[in-house]
Enzyme design. Structure first.
Site, mmCIF file in Angstrom:
data_model
loop_
_atom_site.group_PDB
_atom_site.id
_atom_site.type_symbol
_atom_site.label_atom_id
_atom_site.label_comp_id
_atom_site.label_asym_id
_atom_site.label_seq_id
_atom_site.Cartn_x
_atom_site.Cartn_y
_atom_site.Cartn_z
ATOM 1 N N ASP A 114 -0.975 1.560 -4.406
ATOM 2 C CA ASP A 114 -1.812 0.459 -4.892
ATOM 3 C C ASP A 114 -3.228 0.926 -5.202
ATOM 4 O O ASP A 114 -4.111 0.114 -5.498
ATOM 5 C CB ASP A 114 -1.829 -0.708 -3.908
ATOM 6 N N SER A 153 0.818 -1.202 0.000
ATOM 7 C CA SER A 153 0.000 0.000 0.000
ATOM 8 C C SER A 153 0.857 1.258 0.000
ATOM 9 O O SER A 153 1.628 1.484 -0.924
ATOM 10 C CB SER A 153 -0.960 -0.036 1.194
ATOM 11 N N ASP A 207 -2.682 6.431 -3.524
ATOM 12 C CA ASP A 207 -1.458 5.861 -2.992
ATOM 13 C C ASP A 207 -0.971 4.795 -3.985
ATOM 14 O O ASP A 207 -1.618 4.553 -5.014
ATOM 15 C CB ASP A 207 -1.684 5.317 -1.582
ATOM 16 N N ASP A 239 -5.719 2.135 -3.521
ATOM 17 C CA ASP A 239 -6.911 1.868 -2.712
ATOM 18 C C ASP A 239 -7.253 3.050 -1.808
ATOM 19 O O ASP A 239 -8.283 3.032 -1.133
ATOM 20 C CB ASP A 239 -6.769 0.580 -1.907
#
Length: 575
Positions: free
Chosen positions: A307, A150, A305, A309
């Protein structure tokens, strides 16, 4: 453990490590006789927390490496076969981001699952985390693995697990998987089916591009306004992550022709060359986006961010200045917009977490929507939404957590920074069509439903000593809860560790203050941090400008923060 015992454990791990690079790394640590480094690498096994496994890349059981991934995948496969008899026909979705070792971890996961007879349904390229969650439901898979860390720094990677319902795992599955991993043989004995053989046997199947098309079509259907996109100028940053191509396709399909990606950060790069900490909340992370917004005279700035999400948002106020919204403000804006401007439906449901603002709950109550406050971590929001849908027939509208995580509807049963960005752009276009700024819309909500100000303070304590420090602070507040925090009396103490508050036990303490304020503290589930969350409610005086009321509230909030940090130091926090 004695130094001799630690070295013996490290030698055994090194000999069983299937990756020559980490075996060599551990050999160097042993040769240097670095006892502190060795003790940290073997302080324990990485455990499933808020988002599965996550840790620093390196050798040892307390690091992210191929040995850990192979044993984890074997444990996951065996647990799935025990719990889901049709796992061998349904398969497991595997996605990955652009971090270091993500490709290797994803391949190892697929090869171990295939060796266990479970089809690996693999995205051949880089994908956002929400697309992996989306594909789990679309393909009817029994589980999914997303290789990502993440928004953590570049030295991290992780292994996020989803259940067949498309949501992140919750008890008892996390403990069950952990127990299955503990029973797995040494990593060099874990069986793998080579990719070519797995493909030939139908146990490695590439997910086609049509899955991405289906995802884009689904999130485009989440917009409410759908007009005025061509008038809105938007700057976007992927933060060197995997969201860039997906956001560009979604925004252009929605008609946002004045869409300007931050070129320096648009392509995936696991070294994150322009940001030390690829989290939009961190100081300096948005500097390139702000500069681009000024060049393009953008009305709106959106940031994912790495990734994709999470979502961060900036917009201009009535004076033309860019303003960064907090996660709570974005959550309140989206929640109110979806509840008031969306299609009317029976039993609408919204949810947030115990460390997020209480304002969404007040809005839901006043608008007649069902509301839940759950533990930190989006897995709790998604699973609670599913529970209420099945038991009460509610319709999930929106959920968020203050750490920039949002989900709109049930397209994805996890936070989704791509669809949230698209819907927020739709909200901004709607505001512009009304002649109101997004900041102005937030003020409309605050005048009607209350003005809340909040802040967060994080303190990082790495390593095993840091974990002891964090535990000492938490237990100090449990033994000696304060009667006051600054000028405010503590009216209620909520200790979520007991599990007595209709939620699963969690290492969180909340102090509710007179006047509607709250202070909450918890250790992070993914980083070596302790986090303090603060919120106060302010009542504007008559027709005074909201900026004046906010300034007054923020001044009061600073005194509460200072007072609480002083209390934490009395209970063991280093100065």
């Amino acid at each position: 453990m004695s130094n001799i015992g630690l070295r013996e454990q490290a030698e055994a791990w090194r000999k069983a490590d299937p990756d020559p690079s980490t075996a060599e790394e551990l050999g160097r640590v042993l040769a240097e006789n670095n006892a502190a480094d060795l003790a940290d690498r073997f302080a324990g096994n990485l455990e499933f927390g808020t988002a599965g496994l996550r840790g620093v890349l390196g050798a040892g059981p307390n690091r992210m490496n191929r040995a850990v991934v192979r044993r984890t995948s074997a444990g996951l496969a065996r647990y799935l076969k025990a719990q889901v008899p049709e796992a061998v026909s349904r398969g497991v979705v595997i996605g990955r981001d652009g971090r270091r070792m993500s490709a290797e971890f994803a391949e190892d996961t697929a090869c171990v699952l295939a060796a266990e007879g479970i089809p690996a349904l693999v995205f051949p390229g880089l994908v956002p985390t929400p697309l992996t969650a989306f594909a789990t439901l679309r393909l009817g898979a029994c589980a999914a693995v997303m290789v990502t860390a993440s928004h953590n720094p570049p030295e991290y990677n992780g292994y996020k697990v989803y259940w067949g319902n498309g949501a992140q795992i919750v008890p008892p599955h996390d403990q069950g998987i952990a127990a299955a991993i503990d029973a797995v043989e040494p990593a060099n004995q874990v069986r793998l089916l080579p990719p070519a053989e797995a493909r030939a046997r139908g146990l490695w199947r590439d997910i086609p591009e049509s899955m991405g098309e289906a995802y884009l079509e689904a999130i485009l259907g989440l917009r409410l306004h759908g007009r005025g996109a061509e008038a809105l100028s938007v700057v976007y940053t992927a933060m060197h992550g995997v969201g860039g191509v997906w956001m560009e396709r979604a925004m252009k399909a929605a008609g946002f022709s004045r869409f300007h990606p931050v070129a320096e950060q648009q392509q995936p790069d696991g070294t994150f060359p322009s940001v030390r900490f690829p989290n939009p909340e961190e100081p300096g992370a948005m500097d390139l986006s702000i500069a681009a917004a000024e060049r393009h005279k953008a009305d709106l700035v959106l940031a994912n961010d790495p990734d994709a999400d999470r979502l961060a948002v900036m917009a201009r106020d009535k004076d033309g200045a860019l303003r960064m919204f907090t996660g709570n403000e974005v959550g309140v804006l989206l929640g109110h917009y979806l509840l008031t401007q969306g299609p009317k439906q029976a039993k609408p449901h919204v949810a947030t977490t115990i460390v997020s603002s209480v304002q969404l709950g007040q809005i839901a109550h006043e608008l007649g929507a069902a509301f839940d406050e759950v533990l930190t971590g989006f897995k709790w929001i998604a699973n609670r939404a599913l529970e209420r849908e099945h038991s009460e027939g509610t319709r999930f509208v929106f959920g968020y957590e203050e750490a920039l995580g949002y989900t709109v509807g049930s397209v994805v049963r996890d936070k989704d920074g791509v669809s949230a960005a698209l819907v927020f752009a739709d909200l901004a276009a709607w505001c512009q069509s009304r002649g109101v700024t997004v900041v102005g819309y937030l003020e409309e909500i605050q005048r009607r439903h209350g003005l809340f100000v909040g802040a967060q303070r994080n303190f990082t304590f790495p390593g095993s000593e840091g974990a002891q420090t964090i535990a000492r602070i938490m237990e100090g507040f449990r033994r000696e809860p304060p009667k006051r925090v600054g000028a405010y009396a503590v009216q209620t103490v909520k200790d979520y560790k007991t599990g007595a508050l209709r939620l699963p036990p969690s290492n969180v303490i909340a102090f509710e203050l007179e006047g509607g304020g709250r202070v909450t503290l918890r250790p992070s589930g993914t980083e070596p941090k302790i986090k303090y969350y603060f919120e106060l409610k302010e009542i504007p005086l008559g027709a005074e400008p909201l900026a004046q009321a906010r300034s007054r509230a923020e001044g009061r909030l600073r005194t509460v923060i200072d007072a609480f940090v002083a209390l934490a130091r009395e209970r063991g926090q280093p100065a």
